[in-house]
Design a protein around this motif. Sequence first.
Motif, PDB file in Angstrom:
ATOM      1  N   GLU A   1      -1.821  48.703  24.572  1.00 35.99           N
ATOM      2  CA  GLU A   1      -1.857  47.639  23.579  1.00 35.99           C
ATOM      3  C   GLU A   1      -0.529  47.648  22.845  1.00 35.99           C
ATOM      4  N   VAL A   2       0.145  46.506  22.790  1.00 40.83           N
ATOM      5  CA  VAL A   2       1.478  46.419  22.217  1.00 40.83           C
ATOM      6  C   VAL A   2       1.446  45.597  20.934  1.00 40.83           C
ATOM      7  N   VAL A   3       1.960  46.162  19.857  1.00 39.48           N
ATOM      8  CA  VAL A   3       2.079  45.455  18.587  1.00 39.48           C
ATOM      9  C   VAL A   3       3.568  45.203  18.341  1.00 39.48           C
ATOM     10  N   CYS A   4       3.958  43.927  18.275  1.00 38.50           N
ATOM     11  CA  CYS A   4       5.360  43.549  18.152  1.00 38.50           C
ATOM     12  C   CYS A   4       5.717  43.176  16.715  1.00 38.50           C
ATOM     13  N   GLY A   5       6.921  43.471  16.312  1.00 41.64           N
ATOM     14  CA  GLY A   5       7.387  43.106  14.976  1.00 41.64           C
ATOM     15  C   GLY A   5       8.804  43.590  14.762  1.00 41.64           C
ATOM     16  N   GLY A   6       9.367  43.351  13.586  1.00 40.11           N
ATOM     17  CA  GLY A   6      10.679  43.858  13.247  1.00 40.11           C
ATOM     18  C   GLY A   6      10.618  45.354  13.003  1.00 40.11           C
ATOM     19  N   THR A   7      11.723  46.039  13.236  1.00 43.63           N
ATOM     20  CA  THR A   7      11.770  47.493  13.057  1.00 43.63           C
ATOM     21  C   THR A   7      11.326  47.901  11.655  1.00 43.63           C
ATOM     22  N   THR A   8      11.881  47.244  10.644  1.00 40.61           N
ATOM     23  CA  THR A   8      11.562  47.606   9.265  1.00 40.61           C
ATOM     24  C   THR A   8      10.084  47.401   8.963  1.00 40.61           C
ATOM     25  N   ASP A   9       9.540  46.269   9.395  1.00 37.11           N
ATOM     26  CA  ASP A   9       8.132  45.970   9.128  1.00 37.11           C
ATOM     27  C   ASP A   9       7.214  46.994   9.788  1.00 37.11           C
ATOM     28  N   LEU A  10       7.508  47.329  11.037  1.00 37.66           N
ATOM     29  CA  LEU A  10       6.660  48.269  11.768  1.00 37.66           C
ATOM     30  C   LEU A  10       6.739  49.674  11.160  1.00 37.66           C
ATOM     31  N   LEU A  11       7.937  50.104  10.809  1.00 36.36           N
ATOM     32  CA  LEU A  11       8.077  51.432  10.201  1.00 36.36           C
ATOM     33  C   LEU A  11       7.429  51.479   8.821  1.00 36.36           C
ATOM     34  N   ASN A  12       7.506  50.389   8.078  1.00 36.43           N
ATOM     35  CA  ASN A  12       6.810  50.339   6.791  1.00 36.43           C
ATOM     36  C   ASN A  12       5.304  50.430   6.979  1.00 36.43           C
ATOM     37  N   ASN A  13       4.808  49.799   8.027  1.00 39.12           N
ATOM     38  CA  ASN A  13       3.382  49.879   8.354  1.00 39.12           C
ATOM     39  C   ASN A  13       2.985  51.323   8.618  1.00 39.12           C
ATOM     40  N   ILE A  14       3.847  52.043   9.344  1.00 39.18           N
ATOM     41  CA  ILE A  14       3.590  53.450   9.634  1.00 39.18           C
ATOM     42  C   ILE A  14       3.605  54.271   8.347  1.00 39.18           C
ATOM     43  N   LYS A  15       4.600  54.020   7.485  1.00 38.07           N
ATOM     44  CA  LYS A  15       4.707  54.757   6.219  1.00 38.07           C
ATOM     45  C   LYS A  15       3.499  54.531   5.324  1.00 38.07           C
ATOM     46  N   GLU A  16       2.988  53.302   5.336  1.00 39.93           N
ATOM     47  CA  GLU A  16       1.901  52.935   4.431  1.00 39.93           C
ATOM     48  C   GLU A  16       0.516  53.238   5.003  1.00 39.93           C
ATOM     49  N   SER A  17       0.467  53.790   6.198  1.00 36.11           N
ATOM     50  CA  SER A  17      -0.830  54.023   6.852  1.00 36.11           C
ATOM     51  C   SER A  17      -1.591  55.190   6.230  1.00 36.11           C
ATOM     52  N   ASP A  18      -0.875  55.995   5.403  1.00 39.48           N
ATOM     53  CA  ASP A  18      -1.527  57.107   4.702  1.00 39.48           C
ATOM     54  C   ASP A  18      -2.193  58.060   5.695  1.00 39.48           C
ATOM     55  N   ASP A  19      -1.436  58.403   6.740  1.00 40.28           N
ATOM     56  CA  ASP A  19      -1.883  59.344   7.781  1.00 40.28           C
ATOM     57  C   ASP A  19      -3.054  58.844   8.618  1.00 40.28           C
ATOM     58  N   LYS A  20      -3.390  57.564   8.493  1.00 40.41           N
ATOM     59  CA  LYS A  20      -4.423  57.001   9.348  1.00 40.41           C
ATOM     60  C   LYS A  20      -3.787  56.542  10.653  1.00 40.41           C
ATOM     61  N   PHE A  21      -4.563  56.520  11.704  1.00 38.08           N
ATOM     62  CA  PHE A  21      -4.028  56.117  13.004  1.00 38.08           C
ATOM     63  C   PHE A  21      -3.707  54.617  13.017  1.00 38.08           C
ATOM     64  N   VAL A  22      -2.473  54.272  13.331  1.00 41.44           N
ATOM     65  CA  VAL A  22      -2.093  52.871  13.513  1.00 41.44           C
ATOM     66  C   VAL A  22      -1.512  52.645  14.903  1.00 41.44           C
ATOM     67  N   CYS A  23      -0.839  53.662  15.439  1.00 37.48           N
ATOM     68  CA  CYS A  23      -0.306  53.559  16.795  1.00 37.48           C
ATOM     69  C   CYS A  23       0.013  54.955  17.296  1.00 37.48           C
ATOM     70  N   ASP A  24       0.329  55.027  18.581  1.00 34.14           N
ATOM     71  CA  ASP A  24       0.706  56.304  19.183  1.00 34.14           C
ATOM     72  C   ASP A  24       2.215  56.470  19.274  1.00 34.14           C
ATOM     73  N   VAL A  25       2.898  55.342  19.528  1.00 36.00           N
ATOM     74  CA  VAL A  25       4.331  55.391  19.827  1.00 36.00           C
ATOM     75  C   VAL A  25       5.071  54.287  19.082  1.00 36.00           C
ATOM     76  N   MET A  26       6.246  54.617  18.554  1.00 33.29           N
ATOM     77  CA  MET A  26       7.187  53.621  18.054  1.00 33.29           C
ATOM     78  C   MET A  26       8.253  53.474  19.130  1.00 33.29           C
ATOM     79  N   PHE A  27       8.319  52.291  19.727  1.00 29.95           N
ATOM     80  CA  PHE A  27       9.239  52.031  20.839  1.00 29.95           C
ATOM     81  C   PHE A  27      10.291  51.033  20.362  1.00 29.95           C
TER      82      PHE A  27
END
Length: 328
Positions: free
Chosen positions: A58-84
């Motif tokens: 499953e691929v989630v597409c977006g800008g680098t900054t937006d995706l990394l912010n999503n990862i930062k804000e996930s509060d250690d919850k699972f959002v994805c396996d890999v940042m590509f």
Amino acid sequence: LIIIIFTMVIEYGNKKNNVESKYYLAEDEKLVVFTSHKEEVVEPIIKEFEEKTGIWVEVVCGGTTDLLNNIKESDDKFVCDVMFGGSAESLENCDEYFLKYRCSEYDKLNSQILSKDYKWTAFSNLPIVIIYNNKTVYPTSAPNGWMELLSSKWEGKVAFAEPQNSGSSYTAIAALLQFSDKENEEIIDNLIKQIGGDEATSSGAAVDQVSNGIKQVGITLEATAQQRIVAGENISIVYPIEGTVVLPDGTAILKNAKHIENAKKFIEFTVSKETQEMVADRFYRRPVREDIDCSEKIASDILTMKFDVDWASKNKDNILNIWNKKMQ
């Protein structure tokens, strides 16, 4: 401003006949990938990976900054396996969220572009270049480097993507700040004057502005420009006489990944010789393996400048804050 991150579901292979099939797969057959790569890069990579491994992605597409912010804000919850995707300094800026992993063919990768602590793995090598419109700019009058690009001759004529969303644009700003002896704010003021206060939405859109004659020159990735030239667009590339920044983008495994073994397989796949040959042949990117020669497709004698990735990573938020305030 509402930023939308959209999901692109890519399914290939005999065992996947429809989207609903993912719900019937075991966890060891799944992988969730965040990517800032363009569709023309993502689709063939994911297709080959799925066909070779049988893993559903499953691929989630977006800008680098937006995706990394999503990862930062996930509060250690699972959002994805890999940042590509994402430049080296963008990934370094978030390395606390990534799992250490040393790929099996690590010794075959270019030692100058590797993560010092194995938090990310290089995928391709990306020089930042100057481009110009062939119809409105003669080759002899095109800017020959960064300092000339900042001269009054090109005021309001430079296409440049907004650095909040474009990793290559932020890298360009950081490079200018590092090799110039002027104050940071003075350089940023100068660059904003050159673009006429008009940011393109992406590095690809910056190329569009130059190709369409809206702007005469621009800053973008070599690979983006090269693909457009091959497609017949009226632009040419200039490699700055001061040297250009050549930084890798990379792939990283999330610490809280649900499918860690599959994520490791994906990392291995991205640096395999077959995939890295595709990187050069299809995407006009510079491979990260030292056993692949791409000199027939891509200029091999370019001058590069020293670039401090750690400095660019640590100062990113501050530099972008200065940029944003001056653009208001």
